[in-house]
Scaffold this active site. Sequence first.
Site, PDB file in Angstrom:
ATOM      1  N   CYS A  88      -4.917   7.747   5.996  1.00 39.67           N
ATOM      2  CA  CYS A  88      -3.537   7.255   6.059  1.00 39.67           C
ATOM      3  C   CYS A  88      -2.519   8.383   6.113  1.00 39.67           C
ATOM      4  CB  CYS A  88      -3.252   6.324   4.888  1.00 39.67           C
ATOM      5  SG  CYS A  88      -4.248   4.835   4.969  1.00 39.67           S
ATOM      6  N   HIS A 129       4.385   5.730   3.923  1.00 38.87           N
ATOM      7  CA  HIS A 129       3.203   5.020   4.409  1.00 38.87           C
ATOM      8  C   HIS A 129       3.161   3.638   3.744  1.00 38.87           C
ATOM      9  CE1 HIS A 129      -0.788   3.895   5.399  1.00 38.87           C
ATOM     10  NE2 HIS A 129      -1.234   4.020   4.164  1.00 38.87           N
ATOM     11  N   ASN A 157      -1.189  -2.576   6.344  1.00 38.26           N
ATOM     12  CA  ASN A 157      -1.453  -1.141   6.414  1.00 38.26           C
ATOM     13  C   ASN A 157      -2.147  -0.831   7.749  1.00 38.26           C
ATOM     14  OD1 ASN A 157      -2.375   1.469   6.159  1.00 38.26           O
ATOM     15  ND2 ASN A 157      -3.233   1.204   4.107  1.00 38.26           N
TER      16      ASN A 157
END
Length: 331
Positions: free
Chosen positions: A116, A255, A285
């Site tokens: 990520c 994020h 996500n």
Amino acid sequence: MEKINAAITGVGCYIPDYVLTNEELSRMVDTSDEWIMTRIGIKERRILRDPDKATAYMAEQAVDDLLRKKGVSPEEIDLLVCATVTPDMRFPATACLVADKVGARNAFAFDINSGCSGFVFALSAVSHYVESGRYKKVVLVGAEKMSSMVDYTDRSTCPIFGDGAAAVLLEPVTEQLGVLDEDLHSDGSGWIHLHMKAGGSLIPPSHETVDKRMHYIYQEGQPVFKWAVSKMADTAETIVKRNNLDPSHVWIVPHQANLRIIDAVQKRLDVPKEHVMINIQKYGNTTSATIPLLFCEWEKQLKKGDDLVLCAFGAGFSWGGIWLKWAYDTK
Ligand code: UT7
């Protein structure tokens, strides 16, 4: 010679049409809209359903969107980098497939895989290519078909992830704009909490690995959550303090892993809530695509000279922050 900075001068994105809602997920596993909204903050996520299409397809659409908006010809691109953990194939690099599809025949291309944190790490890397003065038009695309490795029988991971792609163009500027500072970290001892068990050179794919469901995301949510909360806030704070940024004016571009993690960052930095970019409720996500997707959505609100603080945490473990001064106004 004047110092060259690497500025983002355009954005483009692609989001698949299919909307996987919490209601539909509740019919697949033992979960509920209420649990997912309270613990994660996601209402729905997008899924690329066409079995013949994958990450390169979405990245291609995002780059096409970027080039169309900017009026840039694909032949002008010097370098194309794809940040992804879901490449179309183990090799070649997905970036090579994308460069071919969009017609970027003068570009060299490679992938960066850093979970990520992929977009933040890749933005750091490509900005140095631009700052060298050798490369004038660099495209960075974050693209993920997370649905290709989500176990839709595992309620602890399947609500979290979604598919999508977004691209940015980087160009050299001599003004004080673009990527101005970075704070990047890794701690490989964290691998144990977040990884895919098989399919690599350690445990190659076999009937046994498929039978044991070892080709999906494995995540121990609680330790990852604790690390993410502290490291995302630490790195964003480092960037703000080191550069004397005004917390009441900066944009936080976090994020999108969990709304509770984003809220913790907002509280630690004491920035106004309306200056924290959030779209997790719509897309979940999307790993390397979360931050550039936020750019696409907020592009019209951003003004030349705005201070953005990017921060991410992910597999590795890996985490980092970037100070980015927005380089253009959108009419
Ligand atoms: O982007 C890469 C980095 N990843 C992250 O940053 C993710 C970080 N972790 C998280 O966001 C959270 O840990 C999760 C969203 C993954 C999980 O939330 P949590 O609040 O940590 O829940 P938990 O794992 O502690 O589980 C609490 C309870 C458990 O039940 P018991 O043992 O208390 O009876 C789980 O079995 O919630 C249960 N549970 C669920 N219940 C309904 C777990 N998943 C679900 C579900 N629906 N989908």
